[in-house]
Scaffold this motif. Sequence first.
Motif, PDB file in Angstrom:
ATOM      1  N   LYS A 114       0.853  -1.187   0.000  1.00 54.59           N
ATOM      2  CA  LYS A 114       0.000   0.000   0.000  1.00 54.59           C
ATOM      3  C   LYS A 114       0.885   1.232   0.000  1.00 54.59           C
ATOM      4  CE  LYS A 114      -4.409  -1.189   1.973  1.00 54.59           C
ATOM      5  NZ  LYS A 114      -5.335  -0.946   3.057  1.00 54.59           N
ATOM      6  N   LYS A 115       0.499   2.189  -0.809  1.00 54.34           N
ATOM      7  CA  LYS A 115       1.255   3.430  -0.877  1.00 54.34           C
ATOM      8  C   LYS A 115       0.710   4.402   0.160  1.00 54.34           C
ATOM      9  CE  LYS A 115       2.242   2.773  -5.685  1.00 54.34           C
ATOM     10  NZ  LYS A 115       1.849   3.015  -7.028  1.00 54.34           N
ATOM     11  N   GLY A 116       1.613   5.153   0.758  1.00 54.17           N
ATOM     12  CA  GLY A 116       1.189   6.179   1.700  1.00 54.17           C
ATOM     13  C   GLY A 116       0.411   7.269   0.977  1.00 54.17           C
ATOM     14  N   ARG A 117      -0.431   7.926   1.690  1.00 56.84           N
ATOM     15  CA  ARG A 117      -1.233   8.995   1.101  1.00 56.84           C
ATOM     16  C   ARG A 117      -0.777  10.322   1.675  1.00 56.84           C
ATOM     17  NH1 ARG A 117      -6.811   9.621   3.168  1.00 56.84           N
ATOM     18  NH2 ARG A 117      -6.751  11.844   3.041  1.00 56.84           N
ATOM     19  N   ARG A 118      -0.428  11.219   0.814  1.00 57.34           N
ATOM     20  CA  ARG A 118      -0.006  12.548   1.243  1.00 57.34           C
ATOM     21  C   ARG A 118      -1.250  13.374   1.562  1.00 57.34           C
ATOM     22  NH1 ARG A 118       4.806  15.299  -1.835  1.00 57.34           N
ATOM     23  NH2 ARG A 118       5.930  13.922  -0.436  1.00 57.34           N
ATOM     24  N   ILE A 119      -1.210  14.057   2.676  1.00 59.95           N
ATOM     25  CA  ILE A 119      -2.350  14.853   3.122  1.00 59.95           C
ATOM     26  C   ILE A 119      -2.038  16.319   2.888  1.00 59.95           C
ATOM     27  CG2 ILE A 119      -3.798  15.482   5.086  1.00 59.95           C
ATOM     28  CD1 ILE A 119      -3.030  12.734   6.284  1.00 59.95           C
ATOM     29  N   ALA A 120      -2.935  16.995   2.190  1.00 59.08           N
ATOM     30  CA  ALA A 120      -2.757  18.423   1.917  1.00 59.08           C
ATOM     31  C   ALA A 120      -3.205  19.232   3.137  1.00 59.08           C
ATOM     32  CB  ALA A 120      -3.572  18.828   0.703  1.00 59.08           C
ATOM     33  N   LEU A 121      -2.396  20.180   3.515  1.00 63.70           N
ATOM     34  CA  LEU A 121      -2.737  21.048   4.647  1.00 63.70           C
ATOM     35  C   LEU A 121      -3.551  22.228   4.147  1.00 63.70           C
ATOM     36  CD1 LEU A 121       0.697  21.115   6.501  1.00 63.70           C
ATOM     37  CD2 LEU A 121      -1.310  19.734   7.024  1.00 63.70           C
ATOM     38  N   LYS A 122      -4.556  22.585   4.928  1.00 62.75           N
ATOM     39  CA  LYS A 122      -5.406  23.724   4.593  1.00 62.75           C
ATOM     40  C   LYS A 122      -5.171  24.821   5.612  1.00 62.75           C
ATOM     41  CE  LYS A 122      -9.036  20.861   2.630  1.00 62.75           C
ATOM     42  NZ  LYS A 122     -10.447  20.503   2.694  1.00 62.75           N
ATOM     43  N   ALA A 123      -5.184  26.025   5.143  1.00 60.16           N
ATOM     44  CA  ALA A 123      -5.028  27.160   6.068  1.00 60.16           C
ATOM     45  C   ALA A 123      -6.321  27.286   6.866  1.00 60.16           C
ATOM     46  CB  ALA A 123      -4.773  28.436   5.277  1.00 60.16           C
ATOM     47  N   SER A 124      -6.182  27.576   8.154  1.00 61.11           N
ATOM     48  CA  SER A 124      -7.375  27.692   8.985  1.00 61.11           C
ATOM     49  C   SER A 124      -7.871  29.103   9.076  1.00 61.11           C
ATOM     50  CB  SER A 124      -7.105  27.169  10.384  1.00 61.11           C
ATOM     51  OG  SER A 124      -5.943  27.739  10.932  1.00 61.11           O
TER      52      SER A 124
END
Length: 124
Positions: A114-124
């Motif tokens: 399984k490949k890791g999933r990159r998580i996009a950061l959102k500005a709060s």
Amino acid sequence: MATGRGLIADFERAFDEFFDEMLIDRWKGGTGPLEFERAQVVDLADRYEVRVAAVGVDPAKIQAEVAGQRLAVRVPDKLGGLLDSSFAFSDSIDGEASTAKWSEGTLVITLPKKKGRRIALKAS
């Protein structure tokens, strides 16, 4: 760093795997699942390959199951039961993309990692 609880869980899992693979499997099969003692596991960059010699076994009766980081293989024995063996991997396996092929008395199971999933950061 692992917590005390995590270390205990790791120890219990390792103990269970040892007990299952080294003791219980041998009791079930009399002299033991010789086919699995000759299993070859190859760790490639994007997948694992497991090759199990099972000469004289009906391939339609072989069972293989993937869950998380483990592969379980069951092969019918001469007494009408099943010989079980399991393999643990350091990377999670993509069970949906896994395949198994039978050729001349050898089962070849391909287990994509399984490949890791990159998580996009959102500005709060």
